[in-house]
Scaffold this motif. Structure first.
Motif, PDB file in Angstrom:
ATOM      1  N   VAL A 100      18.237  -1.197   6.389  1.00 51.88           N
ATOM      2  CA  VAL A 100      19.318  -2.103   6.794  1.00 51.88           C
ATOM      3  C   VAL A 100      18.741  -3.377   7.420  1.00 51.88           C
ATOM      4  O   VAL A 100      19.163  -4.499   7.097  1.00 51.88           O
ATOM      5  CB  VAL A 100      20.281  -1.407   7.785  1.00 51.88           C
ATOM      6  N   LEU A 101      17.751  -3.227   8.293  1.00 56.71           N
ATOM      7  CA  LEU A 101      17.119  -4.387   8.934  1.00 56.71           C
ATOM      8  C   LEU A 101      16.418  -5.277   7.905  1.00 56.71           C
ATOM      9  O   LEU A 101      16.458  -6.505   8.005  1.00 56.71           O
ATOM     10  CB  LEU A 101      16.112  -3.921   9.995  1.00 56.71           C
ATOM     11  N   SER A 102      15.799  -4.655   6.907  1.00 56.37           N
ATOM     12  CA  SER A 102      15.125  -5.427   5.853  1.00 56.37           C
ATOM     13  C   SER A 102      16.136  -6.229   5.041  1.00 56.37           C
ATOM     14  O   SER A 102      15.893  -7.394   4.709  1.00 56.37           O
ATOM     15  CB  SER A 102      14.339  -4.492   4.928  1.00 56.37           C
ATOM     16  N   LEU A 103      17.276  -5.607   4.707  1.00 56.86           N
ATOM     17  CA  LEU A 103      18.318  -6.316   3.958  1.00 56.86           C
ATOM     18  C   LEU A 103      18.864  -7.498   4.767  1.00 56.86           C
ATOM     19  O   LEU A 103      19.083  -8.595   4.222  1.00 56.86           O
ATOM     20  CB  LEU A 103      19.460  -5.360   3.602  1.00 56.86           C
ATOM     21  N   LEU A 104      19.075  -7.294   6.063  1.00 62.46           N
ATOM     22  CA  LEU A 104      19.547  -8.379   6.927  1.00 62.46           C
ATOM     23  C   LEU A 104      18.503  -9.491   7.022  1.00 62.46           C
ATOM     24  O   LEU A 104      18.838 -10.683   7.014  1.00 62.46           O
ATOM     25  CB  LEU A 104      19.879  -7.837   8.324  1.00 62.46           C
ATOM     26  N   ALA A 105      17.225  -9.107   7.091  1.00 62.54           N
ATOM     27  CA  ALA A 105      16.141 -10.095   7.147  1.00 62.54           C
ATOM     28  C   ALA A 105      16.094 -10.920   5.870  1.00 62.54           C
ATOM     29  O   ALA A 105      15.931 -12.151   5.907  1.00 62.54           O
ATOM     30  CB  ALA A 105      14.802  -9.380   7.373  1.00 62.54           C
TER      31      ALA A 105
ATOM     32  N   THR B  12       0.821  -1.220   0.000  1.00 65.46           N
ATOM     33  CA  THR B  12       0.000   0.000   0.000  1.00 65.46           C
ATOM     34  C   THR B  12       0.850   1.263   0.000  1.00 65.46           C
ATOM     35  O   THR B  12       0.690   2.126  -0.843  1.00 65.46           O
ATOM     36  CB  THR B  12      -0.930  -0.004   1.230  1.00 65.46           C
ATOM     37  N   ASP B  13       1.777   1.351   0.940  1.00 63.87           N
ATOM     38  CA  ASP B  13       2.600   2.565   1.040  1.00 63.87           C
ATOM     39  C   ASP B  13       4.066   2.155   1.172  1.00 63.87           C
ATOM     40  O   ASP B  13       4.384   1.089   1.665  1.00 63.87           O
ATOM     41  CB  ASP B  13       2.183   3.397   2.253  1.00 63.87           C
ATOM     42  N   LEU B  14       4.954   3.023   0.711  1.00 61.72           N
ATOM     43  CA  LEU B  14       6.386   2.770   0.810  1.00 61.72           C
ATOM     44  C   LEU B  14       7.067   3.967   1.471  1.00 61.72           C
ATOM     45  O   LEU B  14       7.241   5.003   0.856  1.00 61.72           O
ATOM     46  CB  LEU B  14       6.993   2.533  -0.581  1.00 61.72           C
ATOM     47  N   GLN B  15       7.414   3.787   2.753  1.00 66.79           N
ATOM     48  CA  GLN B  15       8.113   4.845   3.485  1.00 66.79           C
ATOM     49  C   GLN B  15       9.496   4.315   3.857  1.00 66.79           C
ATOM     50  O   GLN B  15       9.618   3.318   4.560  1.00 66.79           O
ATOM     51  CB  GLN B  15       7.325   5.224   4.739  1.00 66.79           C
ATOM     52  N   LEU B  16      10.540   4.982   3.360  1.00 69.71           N
ATOM     53  CA  LEU B  16      11.898   4.504   3.556  1.00 69.71           C
ATOM     54  C   LEU B  16      12.569   5.210   4.725  1.00 69.71           C
ATOM     55  O   LEU B  16      12.361   6.397   4.958  1.00 69.71           O
ATOM     56  CB  LEU B  16      12.734   4.730   2.288  1.00 69.71           C
ATOM     57  N   ASN B  17      13.393   4.434   5.472  1.00 68.40           N
ATOM     58  CA  ASN B  17      14.303   5.036   6.450  1.00 68.40           C
ATOM     59  C   ASN B  17      15.542   4.146   6.522  1.00 68.40           C
ATOM     60  O   ASN B  17      15.486   2.949   6.206  1.00 68.40           O
ATOM     61  CB  ASN B  17      13.640   5.203   7.819  1.00 68.40           C
ATOM     62  N   PHE B  18      16.661   4.721   6.922  1.00 67.42           N
ATOM     63  CA  PHE B  18      17.943   4.020   6.846  1.00 67.42           C
ATOM     64  C   PHE B  18      17.970   2.756   7.705  1.00 67.42           C
ATOM     65  O   PHE B  18      18.320   1.669   7.232  1.00 67.42           O
ATOM     66  CB  PHE B  18      19.077   4.965   7.268  1.00 67.42           C
ATOM     67  N   VAL B  19      17.585   2.878   8.984  1.00 69.84           N
ATOM     68  CA  VAL B  19      17.623   1.724   9.902  1.00 69.84           C
ATOM     69  C   VAL B  19      16.695   0.624   9.413  1.00 69.84           C
ATOM     70  O   VAL B  19      17.051  -0.560   9.393  1.00 69.84           O
ATOM     71  CB  VAL B  19      17.243   2.161  11.338  1.00 69.84           C
ATOM     72  N   GLY B  20      15.480   1.008   8.999  1.00 68.15           N
ATOM     73  CA  GLY B  20      14.513   0.030   8.500  1.00 68.15           C
ATOM     74  C   GLY B  20      15.013  -0.697   7.270  1.00 68.15           C
ATOM     75  O   GLY B  20      14.821  -1.906   7.115  1.00 68.15           O
TER      76      GLY B  20
END
Length: 345
Positions: free
Chosen positions: A155-160, A145-153
Protein backbone atom coordinates in the motif's frame (compact mmCIF):
# COMPACT_ATOMS: atom_id res chain seq x y z
CA UNK A 1 19.07 27.72 -35.53
CA UNK A 2 21.29 29.37 -32.91
CA UNK A 3 18.30 29.52 -30.57
CA UNK A 4 17.72 25.80 -31.03
CA UNK A 5 21.38 25.04 -30.35
CA UNK A 6 21.28 27.16 -27.20
CA UNK A 7 18.20 25.27 -25.98
CA UNK A 8 19.87 21.92 -26.66
CA UNK A 9 22.99 23.02 -24.77
CA UNK A 10 20.75 24.06 -21.88
CA UNK A 11 19.12 20.61 -21.81
CA UNK A 12 22.51 18.84 -21.93
CA UNK A 13 23.81 21.08 -19.14
CA UNK A 14 20.74 20.37 -16.99
CA UNK A 15 21.09 16.60 -17.54
CA UNK A 16 24.80 16.66 -16.69
CA UNK A 17 24.23 18.76 -13.56
CA UNK A 18 21.47 16.39 -12.42
CA UNK A 19 23.59 13.26 -12.92
CA UNK A 20 26.75 14.69 -11.33
CA UNK A 21 24.98 16.16 -8.28
CA UNK A 22 22.73 13.11 -7.71
CA UNK A 23 25.57 10.59 -7.89
CA UNK A 24 27.66 12.80 -5.57
CA UNK A 25 24.92 13.10 -2.97
CA UNK A 26 24.23 9.34 -3.03
CA UNK A 27 27.91 8.63 -2.30
CA UNK A 28 28.01 11.26 0.49
CA UNK A 29 24.74 10.05 2.05
CA UNK A 30 25.82 6.43 1.84
CA UNK A 31 29.00 7.28 3.74
CA UNK A 32 26.96 9.32 6.24
CA UNK A 33 24.39 6.59 6.87
CA UNK A 34 26.38 3.39 6.44
CA UNK A 35 29.80 4.37 7.76
CA UNK A 36 28.93 7.10 10.27
CA UNK A 37 25.63 5.59 11.47
CA UNK A 38 23.30 8.54 10.72
CA UNK A 39 20.04 6.84 9.58
CA UNK A 40 17.60 9.79 9.54
CA UNK A 41 16.89 10.10 5.80
CA UNK A 42 13.55 11.96 5.92
CA UNK A 43 14.75 14.59 8.39
CA UNK A 44 17.94 15.04 6.34
CA UNK A 45 15.77 15.71 3.28
CA UNK A 46 13.92 18.48 5.16
CA UNK A 47 17.29 20.08 5.96
CA UNK A 48 18.23 19.80 2.28
CA UNK A 49 15.10 21.73 1.30
CA UNK A 50 15.61 24.36 3.99
CA UNK A 51 19.17 25.03 2.80
CA UNK A 52 17.92 25.09 -0.82
CA UNK A 53 15.30 27.71 0.04
CA UNK A 54 17.79 29.86 2.00
CA UNK A 55 20.27 29.69 -0.91
CA UNK A 56 17.61 30.71 -3.43
CA UNK A 57 16.43 33.51 -1.12
CA UNK A 58 19.96 34.95 -1.00
CA UNK A 59 20.23 34.58 -4.80
CA UNK A 60 16.91 36.39 -5.20
CA UNK A 61 18.03 39.24 -2.91
CA UNK A 62 21.19 39.56 -5.01
CA UNK A 63 19.00 39.78 -8.16
CA UNK A 64 20.28 36.54 -9.70
CA UNK A 65 16.69 35.74 -10.69
CA UNK A 66 13.33 37.50 -10.67
CA UNK A 67 10.54 36.08 -8.54
CA UNK A 68 7.13 35.54 -10.14
CA UNK A 69 3.98 35.24 -8.09
CA UNK A 70 2.11 31.94 -8.38
CA UNK A 71 -1.33 31.19 -6.97
CA UNK A 72 -0.68 30.40 -3.30
CA UNK A 73 -3.12 27.48 -3.20
CA UNK A 74 -1.33 25.83 -6.14
CA UNK A 75 2.10 26.31 -4.53
CA UNK A 76 1.00 24.97 -1.14
CA UNK A 77 -0.68 21.87 -2.58
CA UNK A 78 2.27 21.24 -4.90
CA UNK A 79 4.79 21.61 -2.05
CA UNK A 80 2.82 19.34 0.29
CA UNK A 81 2.37 16.70 -2.44
CA UNK A 82 6.13 16.58 -3.12
CA UNK A 83 6.92 16.42 0.58
CA UNK A 84 4.42 13.60 1.12
CA UNK A 85 5.84 11.62 -1.83
CA UNK A 86 9.32 11.70 -0.25
CA UNK A 87 7.86 10.47 3.03
CA UNK A 88 6.01 7.62 1.30
CA UNK A 89 9.17 6.57 -0.58
CA UNK A 90 11.12 6.40 2.68
CA UNK A 91 8.32 4.48 4.41
CA UNK A 92 8.17 2.11 1.43
CA UNK A 93 11.88 1.40 1.88
CA UNK A 94 11.33 0.84 5.60
CA UNK A 95 8.44 -1.60 5.21
CA UNK A 96 9.69 -3.49 2.13
CA UNK A 97 12.77 -5.40 1.07
CA UNK A 98 15.40 -3.60 -1.02
CA UNK A 99 14.29 -5.56 -4.08
CA UNK A 100 10.63 -4.55 -3.74
CA UNK A 101 11.66 -0.93 -3.15
CA UNK A 102 13.66 -0.99 -6.42
CA UNK A 103 10.59 -2.42 -8.18
CA UNK A 104 8.58 0.49 -6.75
CA UNK A 105 11.01 2.96 -8.34
CA UNK A 106 10.89 1.05 -11.64
CA UNK A 107 7.08 1.22 -11.65
CA UNK A 108 7.15 5.03 -11.69
CA UNK A 109 7.95 5.18 -15.44
CA UNK A 110 5.05 3.04 -16.75
CA UNK A 111 2.64 4.72 -14.32
CA UNK A 112 3.79 8.17 -15.52
CA UNK A 113 3.31 7.10 -19.14
CA UNK A 114 -0.20 5.86 -18.26
CA UNK A 115 -1.18 9.10 -16.49
CA UNK A 116 0.16 11.34 -19.26
CA UNK A 117 -1.62 9.25 -21.89
CA UNK A 118 -4.97 9.26 -20.05
CA UNK A 119 -5.12 12.80 -18.69
CA UNK A 120 -2.74 14.88 -20.85
CA UNK A 121 -3.45 12.98 -24.11
CA UNK A 122 0.29 12.59 -24.71
CA UNK A 123 1.28 9.98 -27.31
CA UNK A 124 4.24 7.61 -26.86
CA UNK A 125 5.42 5.73 -29.97
CA UNK A 126 6.03 1.98 -29.95
CA UNK A 127 9.76 2.63 -30.32
CA UNK A 128 9.80 4.80 -27.18
CA UNK A 129 7.85 2.16 -25.25
CA UNK A 130 10.28 -0.56 -26.40
CA UNK A 131 13.30 1.45 -25.28
CA UNK A 132 11.66 2.11 -21.88
CA UNK A 133 10.91 -1.61 -21.53
CA UNK A 134 14.58 -2.49 -22.21
CA UNK A 135 15.69 0.12 -19.70
CA UNK A 136 13.40 -1.22 -16.97
CA UNK A 137 14.45 -4.82 -17.63
CA UNK A 138 18.12 -3.84 -17.44
CA UNK A 139 17.80 -1.86 -14.21
CA UNK A 140 15.67 -4.67 -12.77
CA UNK A 141 18.35 -7.26 -13.54
CA UNK A 142 21.08 -5.04 -12.10
CA UNK A 143 19.39 -3.84 -8.90
CA UNK A 144 16.47 -6.08 -7.89
CA UNK A 145 17.66 -8.92 -5.69
CA UNK A 146 14.76 -10.18 -3.58
CA UNK A 147 11.00 -9.63 -3.60
CA UNK A 148 9.24 -9.96 -0.25
CA UNK A 149 5.62 -8.80 -0.25
CA UNK A 150 3.51 -7.54 2.65
CA UNK A 151 0.20 -5.68 2.66
CA UNK A 152 1.30 -2.45 4.41
CA UNK A 153 4.48 -2.22 2.34
CA UNK A 154 2.53 -2.73 -0.90
CA UNK A 155 0.00 0.00 0.00
CA UNK A 156 2.82 2.42 0.89
CA UNK A 157 4.60 1.62 -2.39
CA UNK A 158 1.44 2.32 -4.40
CA UNK A 159 0.97 5.64 -2.59
CA UNK A 160 4.64 6.50 -3.21
CA UNK A 161 4.28 5.73 -6.93
CA UNK A 162 1.10 7.79 -7.33
CA UNK A 163 2.29 10.86 -5.40
CA UNK A 164 5.71 10.82 -7.10
CA UNK A 165 4.22 10.55 -10.61
CA UNK A 166 1.62 13.28 -10.02
CA UNK A 167 4.22 15.54 -8.39
CA UNK A 168 6.63 15.23 -11.31
CA UNK A 169 3.89 15.72 -13.92
CA UNK A 170 2.77 18.86 -12.06
CA UNK A 171 6.38 20.11 -11.96
CA UNK A 172 6.42 20.04 -15.75
CA UNK A 173 2.84 21.27 -16.24
CA UNK A 174 3.05 24.24 -13.84
CA UNK A 175 6.27 25.52 -15.43
CA UNK A 176 4.82 25.38 -18.94
CA UNK A 177 1.24 26.53 -18.32
CA UNK A 178 2.06 29.31 -15.83
CA UNK A 179 5.24 30.29 -17.72
CA UNK A 180 7.50 30.13 -14.65
CA UNK A 181 11.11 28.96 -14.51
CA UNK A 182 12.37 25.99 -12.50
CA UNK A 183 14.08 28.41 -10.09
CA UNK A 184 10.90 30.41 -9.48
CA UNK A 185 8.83 27.28 -8.83
CA UNK A 186 11.43 25.73 -6.53
CA UNK A 187 11.85 29.00 -4.62
CA UNK A 188 8.14 29.23 -3.85
CA UNK A 189 7.45 25.54 -3.16
CA UNK A 190 10.60 24.58 -1.18
CA UNK A 191 9.40 26.13 2.15
CA UNK A 192 6.22 24.04 2.12
CA UNK A 193 8.09 20.84 1.20
CA UNK A 194 10.62 21.54 3.95
CA UNK A 195 7.92 22.36 6.52
CA UNK A 196 5.93 19.15 6.07
CA UNK A 197 9.09 17.01 6.15
CA UNK A 198 10.51 18.90 9.14
CA UNK A 199 7.31 18.15 11.08
CA UNK A 200 6.79 14.55 9.97
CA UNK A 201 10.44 13.56 9.29
CA UNK A 202 11.56 12.95 12.90
CA UNK A 203 8.44 10.82 13.53
CA UNK A 204 8.92 8.78 10.34
CA UNK A 205 12.62 8.29 11.09
CA UNK A 206 11.95 7.34 14.72
CA UNK A 207 9.38 4.76 13.63
CA UNK A 208 11.76 3.25 11.07
CA UNK A 209 15.03 3.41 13.03
CA UNK A 210 13.84 3.31 16.68
CA UNK A 211 16.11 6.33 17.26
CA UNK A 212 15.35 10.02 17.76
CA UNK A 213 17.18 12.40 15.45
CA UNK A 214 17.72 15.16 18.03
CA UNK A 215 19.12 12.68 20.58
CA UNK A 216 21.84 11.58 18.15
CA UNK A 217 25.45 12.39 19.10
CA UNK A 218 26.75 14.70 16.38
CA UNK A 219 30.51 14.46 15.96
CA UNK A 220 32.39 17.07 13.88
CA UNK A 221 32.79 14.48 11.08
CA UNK A 222 29.03 13.76 10.99
CA UNK A 223 28.24 17.51 10.97
CA UNK A 224 30.75 17.98 8.14
CA UNK A 225 29.09 15.30 6.01
CA UNK A 226 25.61 16.71 6.78
CA UNK A 227 26.71 20.19 5.64
CA UNK A 228 28.31 18.72 2.50
CA UNK A 229 25.12 16.76 1.78
CA UNK A 230 22.98 19.92 2.17
CA UNK A 231 25.27 21.92 -0.15
CA UNK A 232 25.10 19.25 -2.88
CA UNK A 233 21.31 19.00 -2.34
CA UNK A 234 20.88 22.60 -3.55
CA UNK A 235 22.23 21.49 -6.93
CA UNK A 236 20.15 18.27 -6.85
CA UNK A 237 16.86 20.09 -6.15
CA UNK A 238 17.57 22.83 -8.69
CA UNK A 239 18.58 20.38 -11.44
CA UNK A 240 15.52 18.16 -10.75
CA UNK A 241 13.08 21.01 -11.48
CA UNK A 242 15.26 22.17 -14.38
CA UNK A 243 15.35 18.76 -16.09
CA UNK A 244 11.62 18.08 -15.66
CA UNK A 245 10.80 21.57 -16.94
CA UNK A 246 13.06 21.35 -20.00
CA UNK A 247 12.26 17.72 -20.90
CA UNK A 248 9.51 15.59 -19.30
CA UNK A 249 8.80 13.50 -16.18
CA UNK A 250 9.53 10.29 -18.13
CA UNK A 251 12.93 11.59 -19.29
CA UNK A 252 13.74 12.54 -15.70
CA UNK A 253 12.94 9.00 -14.55
CA UNK A 254 15.12 7.56 -17.35
CA UNK A 255 17.90 9.83 -16.12
CA UNK A 256 17.27 8.53 -12.59
CA UNK A 257 17.94 4.96 -13.71
CA UNK A 258 21.17 6.10 -15.38
CA UNK A 259 22.15 7.43 -11.95
CA UNK A 260 21.32 4.02 -10.45
CA UNK A 261 23.72 2.33 -12.88
CA UNK A 262 26.42 4.93 -12.17
CA UNK A 263 25.94 4.55 -8.40
CA UNK A 264 26.35 0.77 -8.74
CA UNK A 265 29.56 1.34 -10.71
CA UNK A 266 30.94 3.94 -8.29
CA UNK A 267 29.94 1.76 -5.35
CA UNK A 268 32.06 -1.04 -6.74
CA UNK A 269 34.98 1.25 -7.65
CA UNK A 270 35.11 3.56 -4.62
CA UNK A 271 33.32 1.71 -1.83
CA UNK A 272 34.22 -1.85 -2.92
CA UNK A 273 30.59 -3.01 -2.94
CA UNK A 274 30.04 -6.55 -4.31
CA UNK A 275 29.61 -6.58 -8.11
CA UNK A 276 28.42 -9.64 -10.02
CA UNK A 277 28.05 -10.68 -13.64
CA UNK A 278 24.32 -10.09 -13.26
CA UNK A 279 24.99 -6.43 -12.34
CA UNK A 280 27.16 -5.99 -15.45
CA UNK A 281 24.57 -7.58 -17.79
CA UNK A 282 21.76 -5.51 -16.26
CA UNK A 283 23.70 -2.24 -16.59
CA UNK A 284 24.58 -2.98 -20.24
CA UNK A 285 20.91 -3.74 -21.10
CA UNK A 286 19.84 -0.57 -19.26
CA UNK A 287 22.40 1.56 -21.13
CA UNK A 288 21.12 0.08 -24.42
CA UNK A 289 17.57 1.07 -23.45
CA UNK A 290 18.70 4.60 -22.49
CA UNK A 291 20.61 4.98 -25.74
CA UNK A 292 17.59 3.91 -27.80
CA UNK A 293 15.28 6.19 -25.78
CA UNK A 294 17.60 9.15 -26.36
CA UNK A 295 17.91 8.37 -30.10
CA UNK A 296 14.16 7.90 -30.66
CA UNK A 297 13.29 11.04 -28.64
CA UNK A 298 15.79 13.15 -30.60
CA UNK A 299 14.55 11.74 -33.92
CA UNK A 300 10.88 12.34 -33.07
CA UNK A 301 11.56 15.85 -31.76
CA UNK A 302 13.40 16.78 -34.98
CA UNK A 303 10.50 15.38 -37.01
CA UNK A 304 8.01 17.39 -34.95
CA UNK A 305 10.08 20.58 -35.34
CA UNK A 306 10.18 20.14 -39.13
CA UNK A 307 6.39 19.66 -39.20
CA UNK A 308 5.86 22.71 -36.96
CA UNK A 309 8.12 24.85 -39.17
CA UNK A 310 6.35 23.59 -42.29
CA UNK A 311 2.87 24.35 -40.92
CA UNK A 312 4.06 27.75 -39.65
CA UNK A 313 5.43 28.68 -43.08
CA UNK A 314 2.17 27.58 -44.74
CA UNK A 315 0.15 29.78 -42.38
CA UNK A 316 2.53 32.67 -43.04
CA UNK A 317 2.18 32.24 -46.81
CA UNK A 318 -1.59 32.10 -46.48
CA UNK A 319 -1.64 35.27 -44.35
CA UNK A 320 0.65 37.12 -46.78
CA UNK A 321 -1.49 36.12 -49.78
CA UNK A 322 -4.84 37.04 -48.26
CA UNK A 323 -4.48 40.87 -48.29
CA UNK A 324 -3.27 40.80 -51.92
CA UNK A 325 -6.29 38.78 -53.00
CA UNK A 326 -8.58 41.01 -51.02
CA UNK A 327 -7.01 44.10 -52.58
CA UNK A 328 -7.29 42.59 -56.07
CA UNK A 329 -10.98 41.75 -55.54
CA UNK A 330 -11.56 45.31 -54.33
CA UNK A 331 -9.87 46.72 -57.42
CA UNK A 332 -11.88 44.44 -59.74
CA UNK A 333 -15.09 45.46 -57.98
CA UNK A 334 -14.15 49.14 -58.36
CA UNK A 335 -13.42 48.68 -62.11
CA UNK A 336 -16.75 46.90 -62.69
CA UNK A 337 -18.58 49.59 -60.78
CA UNK A 338 -16.80 52.30 -62.78
CA UNK A 339 -17.59 50.58 -66.07
CA UNK A 340 -21.26 50.32 -65.11
CA UNK A 341 -21.33 53.96 -64.17
CA UNK A 342 -19.68 54.96 -67.49
CA UNK A 343 -22.22 52.91 -69.47
CA UNK A 344 -25.09 54.61 -67.66
CA UNK A 345 -23.68 57.99 -68.54
Amino acid sequence: MGELTGYQLGVIGALFLSVASSVSIVIVNKALMSNLGFPFATTLTSWHLMVTYCTLHVAHRLNFFENKSIDMKTVILFGILNGVSIGFLNLSLGFNSIGFYQMTKLAIIPFTVLLETLFLKKQFSQKIKLSLFLLLVGVGIASVTDLQLNFVGTVLSLLAIMTTCVGQILTNTIQKRLNVTSTQLLYQSAPFQAAILFVTGPMVDQYLTKQYVFAFKYSPLVLGFIILSCVIAVSVNFSTFLVIGKTSPVTYQVLGHLKTCLVLGFGYTLLHDPFTQRNIIGILVAILGMGLYSYFCTHENKKKQILDLSSASQIKDKDSNTPLLGHQDKENHFEVKKATKDSLV
